[in-house]
Design an enzyme around this catalytic site. Structure first.
Site, mmCIF file in Angstrom:
data_model
loop_
_atom_site.group_PDB
_atom_site.id
_atom_site.type_symbol
_atom_site.label_atom_id
_atom_site.label_comp_id
_atom_site.label_asym_id
_atom_site.label_seq_id
_atom_site.Cartn_x
_atom_site.Cartn_y
_atom_site.Cartn_z
ATOM 1 N N GLY A 7 -10.535 22.169 -37.526
ATOM 2 C CA GLY A 7 -9.618 21.066 -37.821
ATOM 3 C C GLY A 7 -10.482 19.905 -38.292
ATOM 4 N N VAL A 11 -8.961 13.771 -35.774
ATOM 5 C CA VAL A 11 -9.786 13.959 -34.568
ATOM 6 C C VAL A 11 -11.036 14.788 -34.887
ATOM 7 C CG1 VAL A 11 -9.839 14.890 -32.220
ATOM 8 C CG2 VAL A 11 -7.791 13.735 -33.041
ATOM 9 N N GLY A 12 -10.866 15.863 -35.649
ATOM 10 C CA GLY A 12 -12.014 16.722 -35.968
ATOM 11 C C GLY A 12 -13.104 15.953 -36.698
ATOM 12 N N ARG A 82 1.349 14.494 -32.543
ATOM 13 C CA ARG A 82 2.731 14.028 -32.350
ATOM 14 C C ARG A 82 3.012 12.781 -33.188
ATOM 15 N NH1 ARG A 82 3.264 11.290 -26.309
ATOM 16 N NH2 ARG A 82 1.075 10.775 -26.033
ATOM 17 N N ARG A 88 3.637 15.271 -26.064
ATOM 18 C CA ARG A 88 2.630 16.265 -26.476
ATOM 19 C C ARG A 88 3.191 17.678 -26.327
ATOM 20 N NH1 ARG A 88 -0.026 12.394 -23.329
ATOM 21 N NH2 ARG A 88 -1.862 11.390 -24.228
ATOM 22 N N ASN A 95 1.461 24.637 -32.360
ATOM 23 C CA ASN A 95 0.031 24.648 -32.036
ATOM 24 C C ASN A 95 -0.436 25.902 -31.294
ATOM 25 O OD1 ASN A 95 -0.133 22.306 -33.388
ATOM 26 N ND2 ASN A 95 -0.561 20.984 -31.638
ATOM 27 N N VAL A 118 -8.980 20.686 -27.691
ATOM 28 C CA VAL A 118 -8.448 19.333 -27.872
ATOM 29 C C VAL A 118 -6.963 19.373 -28.254
ATOM 30 C CG1 VAL A 118 -8.705 17.176 -29.184
ATOM 31 C CG2 VAL A 118 -10.737 18.498 -28.587
ATOM 32 N N ASP A 148 -8.880 9.940 -21.126
ATOM 33 C CA ASP A 148 -7.964 9.180 -20.267
ATOM 34 C C ASP A 148 -8.743 8.238 -19.345
ATOM 35 O OD1 ASP A 148 -5.971 10.639 -21.487
ATOM 36 O OD2 ASP A 148 -5.983 12.206 -19.961
ATOM 37 N N ARG A 151 -9.727 5.223 -21.294
ATOM 38 C CA ARG A 151 -8.565 4.320 -21.429
ATOM 39 C C ARG A 151 -8.292 3.594 -20.119
ATOM 40 N NH1 ARG A 151 -5.078 8.599 -24.973
ATOM 41 N NH2 ARG A 151 -5.919 8.004 -26.995
ATOM 42 N N HIS A 175 -2.993 16.074 -18.797
ATOM 43 C CA HIS A 175 -3.108 15.186 -19.959
ATOM 44 C C HIS A 175 -1.709 15.053 -20.573
ATOM 45 C CE1 HIS A 175 -4.929 13.091 -23.270
ATOM 46 N NE2 HIS A 175 -4.471 13.966 -24.153
HETATM 47 N N1 LIG Z 1 -6.776 16.303 -26.034
HETATM 48 C C1 LIG Z 1 -6.736 15.062 -26.463
HETATM 49 O O1 LIG Z 1 -7.114 14.133 -25.749
HETATM 50 C C2 LIG Z 1 -6.254 14.761 -27.839
HETATM 51 C C3 LIG Z 1 -5.603 15.724 -28.565
HETATM 52 N N2 LIG Z 1 -5.172 15.479 -29.847
HETATM 53 C C4 LIG Z 1 -4.558 16.588 -30.555
HETATM 54 O O2 LIG Z 1 -5.489 17.061 -31.528
HETATM 55 C C5 LIG Z 1 -4.779 17.726 -32.573
HETATM 56 C C6 LIG Z 1 -5.271 17.219 -33.941
HETATM 57 O O3 LIG Z 1 -4.903 15.889 -34.135
HETATM 58 P P1 LIG Z 1 -5.278 15.135 -35.503
HETATM 59 O O4 LIG Z 1 -6.682 15.433 -35.872
HETATM 60 O O5 LIG Z 1 -4.823 13.741 -35.382
HETATM 61 O O6 LIG Z 1 -4.327 15.912 -36.537
HETATM 62 P P2 LIG Z 1 -4.538 16.047 -38.112
HETATM 63 O O7 LIG Z 1 -3.245 16.496 -38.681
HETATM 64 O O8 LIG Z 1 -5.193 14.830 -38.658
HETATM 65 O O9 LIG Z 1 -5.604 17.249 -38.220
HETATM 66 C C7 LIG Z 1 -5.324 18.546 -37.842
HETATM 67 C C8 LIG Z 1 -6.013 19.468 -38.842
HETATM 68 O O10 LIG Z 1 -5.866 20.822 -38.408
HETATM 69 C C9 LIG Z 1 -5.826 21.602 -39.575
HETATM 70 N N3 LIG Z 1 -5.297 22.926 -39.294
HETATM 71 C C10 LIG Z 1 -4.018 23.306 -39.078
HETATM 72 N N4 LIG Z 1 -3.972 24.642 -38.872
HETATM 73 C C11 LIG Z 1 -5.238 25.101 -38.939
HETATM 74 C C12 LIG Z 1 -5.837 26.373 -38.799
HETATM 75 N N5 LIG Z 1 -5.108 27.458 -38.538
HETATM 76 N N6 LIG Z 1 -7.173 26.480 -38.950
HETATM 77 C C13 LIG Z 1 -7.933 25.397 -39.210
HETATM 78 N N7 LIG Z 1 -7.420 24.158 -39.362
HETATM 79 C C14 LIG Z 1 -6.101 24.017 -39.217
HETATM 80 C C15 LIG Z 1 -4.941 20.795 -40.515
HETATM 81 O O11 LIG Z 1 -5.073 21.202 -41.879
HETATM 82 C C16 LIG Z 1 -5.444 19.383 -40.256
HETATM 83 O O12 LIG Z 1 -6.447 18.999 -41.175
HETATM 84 C C17 LIG Z 1 -3.296 17.439 -32.301
HETATM 85 O O13 LIG Z 1 -2.703 18.564 -31.675
HETATM 86 C C18 LIG Z 1 -3.321 16.251 -31.354
HETATM 87 O O14 LIG Z 1 -2.192 16.183 -30.552
HETATM 88 C C19 LIG Z 1 -5.366 14.268 -30.439
HETATM 89 C C20 LIG Z 1 -6.004 13.265 -29.754
HETATM 90 C C21 LIG Z 1 -6.471 13.417 -28.402
HETATM 91 O O1 LIG Z 2 -1.254 11.045 -27.557
HETATM 92 C C1 LIG Z 2 -1.428 12.089 -28.222
HETATM 93 O O2 LIG Z 2 -0.524 12.801 -28.626
HETATM 94 C C2 LIG Z 2 -2.832 12.481 -28.541
HETATM 95 C C3 LIG Z 2 -3.588 12.513 -27.291
HETATM 96 O O3 LIG Z 2 -3.551 13.485 -26.549
HETATM 97 C C4 LIG Z 2 -4.160 11.250 -26.860
HETATM 98 O O4 LIG Z 2 -4.473 10.378 -27.682
HETATM 99 O O5 LIG Z 2 -4.313 11.107 -25.647
#
Ligand SMILES: NC(=O)C1=CN([C@@H]2O[C@H](COP(=O)(O)OP(=O)(O)OC[C@H]3O[C@@H](n4cnc5c(N)ncnc54)[C@H](O)[C@@H]3O)[C@@H](O)[C@H]2O)C=CC1
Ligand SMILES: O=C([O-])CC(=O)C(=O)O
Length: 308
Positions: A7, A11-12, A82, A88, A95, A118, A148, A151, A175
């Site tokens: 990804g 985030v990636g 989201r 989430r 996902n 993530v 978290d 934050r 989370h």
């Molecule tokens: N655990 C945590 O604390 C956090 C989790 N997240 C989660 O991280 C995820 C990504 O968020 P963002 O980067 O903002 O989204 P984004 O939409 O900017 O990036 C996601 C990327 O994944 C790619 N993708 C989709 N399917 C794929 C596959 N099969 N193989 C490879 N790449 C693929 C997309 O093309 C896109 O570039 C979300 O599910 C979000 O909820 C976000 C922030 C914090």
């Molecule tokens: O809020 C979200 O959906 C993304 C995430 O997990 C975070 O930023 O904590």
């Protein structure tokens, strides 16, 4: 050390940027499904190398996992984020399929890999990786608690009118907007319990704002956050790469710890070269224990929607 980040979205790319800027890895491979996207992000980031003073080589690929072979650590950020008003948990439908497919590809090319999950809903996606990867449990780590807790410290510093470097604290359990458990009873300002400085109203404010930290940013940004998530991942990858044995709250498969089994939830753990070196058992108050159990119940319900 070679790190793969799947990804190359918000985030990636942030993960890759912070990992590279800290200069502890030889190589970061970005993978995305969108044609040319990971290659473009990698090139853009590499063009910051001379400006930011790092030697980490960043490359990108559109879905060619042979380029990820021999990765020591892989970070899964692929999937949809989201939008304002969503939880989430609503992301599970799309996902889960993505995380499962990505996990299979990663393990095929890097059978010894340590995976950091993530993608949301993160505790459930971490559980899915346990059920589908065949990796030992010390090699699967969900990222939520590190973010978290950051934050929580931000909100504590705000309420205390203190610099963030003065405060310490940790968030465990789920989370999710409702299942996060900021451990106010253990939070300190330079070793002094914060409960000595904050009245009930301020304590409540800190806890509530911490729990909805992700939702607050999603409302402001129109999509979820990326800087602090990327920084949190980089701290975890560095703890593994440099065998730091740092205590970081992470979503881990529990086998009786904290009274739960067959579930991934945020608990403090020692993170080092082997991934999870140890789950740390800390004493919780009766109220905290009840909240932890409540969070587990909710995550278990979401896990029930998974199809393996
Ligand atoms: N655990 C945590 O604390 C956090 C989790 N997240 C989660 O991280 C995820 C990504 O968020 P963002 O980067 O903002 O989204 P984004 O939409 O900017 O990036 C996601 C990327 O994944 C790619 N993708 C989709 N399917 C794929 C596959 N099969 N193989 C490879 N790449 C693929 C997309 O093309 C896109 O570039 C979300 O599910 C979000 O909820 C976000 C922030 C914090
Ligand atoms: O809020 C979200 O959906 C993304 C995430 O997990 C975070 O930023 O904590």
């Amino acid at each position: 050390m070679k790190v793969t980040v799947v990804g190359a979205g918000a985030v990636g790319a942030s993960c890759a940027e912070y990992i590279a800027m800290k200069n502890f890895c030889s190589e970061v491979v970005l993978v995305d499904i969108k044609e040319g996207f990971a290659e473009g992000k990698a090139m853009d980031l590499m063009q910051t190398a001379s400006l930011n003073g790092f030697d980490t080589k960043i490359t990108g690929t559109t879905g060619d996992y042979s380029k990820t072979a021999g990765s020591h650590v892989a970070v899964i950020t692929s999937g949809i984020p989201r939008k304002p008003g969503m939880t989430r948990e609503e992301l599970i439908g799309i996902n889960a399929g993505i995380v499962k497919e990505v996990t299979e590809n990663l393990v095929k090319h890097s059978p010894e890999v340590i995976i950091i999950v993530v993608s949301n809903p993160m505790d459930t996606m971490t559980y899915l990786v346990h059920k589908t990867s065949g990796l030992p449990k010390h090699k699967i780590i969900g990222m939520g608690g590190a973010l978290d807790s950051a934050r929580f410290k931000y909100r504590l510093a705000e309420a205390l009118e203190a610099p963030i470097s003065d405060v310490d604290g940790m968030v465990i359990a789920a989370h999710s907007d409702t299942g996060m458990l900021p451990l106010l009873s253990k939070a300190t300002r330079n070793g002094v319990p914060v409960t000595e400085f904050l009245d009930d109203e301020k304590q409540k404010y800190v806890i509530e704002e911490t729990k909805v930290g992700g939702a607050t940013l999603t409302k402001l940004l129109g999509t979820s956050a990326w800087y602090a998530p990327g920084a949190a991942v980089s701290v975890m990858v560095q703890a593994i790469a440099c065998d730091q044995k740092k205590m970081i709250p992470c979503s881990l498969m529990l086998d009786g710890e904290y009274g739960e089994s067959d579930i991934c939830l945020g608990v403090p753990a020692i993170i080092g070269a082997n991934g999870v070196e140890k789950i740390v058992d800390i004493t919780l108050t009766e109220e905290e224990k009840a909240k932890f159990a409540e969070a587990a119940k909710a995550v278990r319900e979401v896990n029930g929607d998974l199809k393996f």
